[in-house]
Write a protein that holds these residues in place. Structure first.
Motif, mmCIF file in Angstrom:
data_model
loop_
_atom_site.group_PDB
_atom_site.id
_atom_site.type_symbol
_atom_site.label_atom_id
_atom_site.label_comp_id
_atom_site.label_asym_id
_atom_site.label_seq_id
_atom_site.Cartn_x
_atom_site.Cartn_y
_atom_site.Cartn_z
ATOM 1 N N UNK A 60 1.209 9.406 -35.204
ATOM 2 C CA UNK A 60 0.547 9.996 -34.046
ATOM 3 C C UNK A 60 2.240 10.998 -33.285
ATOM 4 N N UNK A 61 2.850 10.348 -33.532
ATOM 5 C CA UNK A 61 4.440 10.832 -32.121
ATOM 6 C C UNK A 61 4.489 12.633 -32.895
ATOM 7 N N UNK A 62 4.706 12.719 -34.112
ATOM 8 C CA UNK A 62 4.633 13.568 -34.871
ATOM 9 C C UNK A 62 3.520 14.468 -34.252
ATOM 10 N N UNK A 63 2.350 14.025 -34.574
ATOM 11 C CA UNK A 63 1.520 15.066 -34.664
ATOM 12 C C UNK A 63 1.167 15.445 -32.893
ATOM 13 N N UNK A 66 4.031 18.346 -32.480
ATOM 14 C CA UNK A 66 2.636 19.396 -33.004
ATOM 15 C C UNK A 66 1.971 20.554 -32.375
ATOM 16 N N UNK A 67 1.645 18.756 -31.136
ATOM 17 C CA UNK A 67 -0.047 19.905 -30.220
ATOM 18 C C UNK A 67 0.990 20.679 -29.413
ATOM 19 N N UNK A 68 2.136 19.970 -28.567
ATOM 20 C CA UNK A 68 2.704 20.481 -28.009
ATOM 21 C C UNK A 68 3.626 21.689 -28.010
ATOM 22 N N UNK A 74 6.152 29.943 -27.596
ATOM 23 C CA UNK A 74 6.581 30.887 -28.035
ATOM 24 C C UNK A 74 6.713 30.730 -29.931
ATOM 25 N N UNK A 75 5.338 30.109 -30.494
ATOM 26 C CA UNK A 75 4.929 30.191 -31.769
ATOM 27 C C UNK A 75 5.893 29.297 -33.032
ATOM 28 N N UNK A 76 7.241 28.795 -32.364
ATOM 29 C CA UNK A 76 7.596 27.087 -33.275
ATOM 30 C C UNK A 76 6.440 26.189 -33.305
ATOM 31 N N UNK A 77 6.496 26.013 -34.162
ATOM 32 C CA UNK A 77 5.878 24.221 -34.532
ATOM 33 C C UNK A 77 6.387 23.793 -35.323
ATOM 34 N N UNK A 78 6.606 22.624 -35.217
ATOM 35 C CA UNK A 78 6.999 21.822 -36.173
ATOM 36 C C UNK A 78 6.380 20.705 -37.746
ATOM 37 N N UNK A 79 6.344 20.748 -38.546
ATOM 38 C CA UNK A 79 6.055 19.969 -39.983
ATOM 39 C C UNK A 79 6.040 18.477 -39.767
#
Length: 114
Positions: A60-63, A66-68, A74-79
């Motif tokens: 949930x924290x990683x999700x 990702x949403x943030x 900037x278009x950055x994302x975290x997988x």
């Protein structure tokens, strides 16, 4: 047909409670024990481990991260990264301030730009 182990209890259903307890300073082990006490009739003899609590909380924290990230211009994302139960147990122990067994960490995904 080969024997299949029973699926783990769906701890993620209780993520709101897990988040609140973590915010109040409870350890993953304490949260697992609390869930085991509260959900004993539903667990039917199984137990919730702190690794399961850690997996649910981390997901949930990683999700949320990702949403943030997606919300940023900037278009950055975290997988999301996948870790083993052993690594989750070790990380939960470390977060709880307890010694943990030596576990080889999995490779972490790199932050990339779209």
């Amino acid at each position: 047909m080969p024997w299949k182990p029973k699926a783990p209890f769906p701890v993620s259903r209780y993520i709101d409670s897990i988040e609140k307890l973590k915010q109040r300073g409870y350890s993953f082990a304490e949260i697992a024990q609390w869930l085991n006490d509260k959900l004993a009739p539903k667990l039917q003899g199984t137990t919730i481990t702190r690794a399961q609590v850690y997996h649910a909380y981390r997901f949930v924290m990683e999700r949320d991260a990702q949403e943030a990230e997606r919300a940023l211009a900037s278009g950055d994302f975290v997988s999301l990264t996948n870790i083993s139960d052993e690594e989750a147990e070790a990380k939960a122990a470390a977060a709880d301030g307890e010694p943990a067994p030596s576990v080889k960490p999995t490779k972490r995904a790199q932050h990339t730009k779209k």
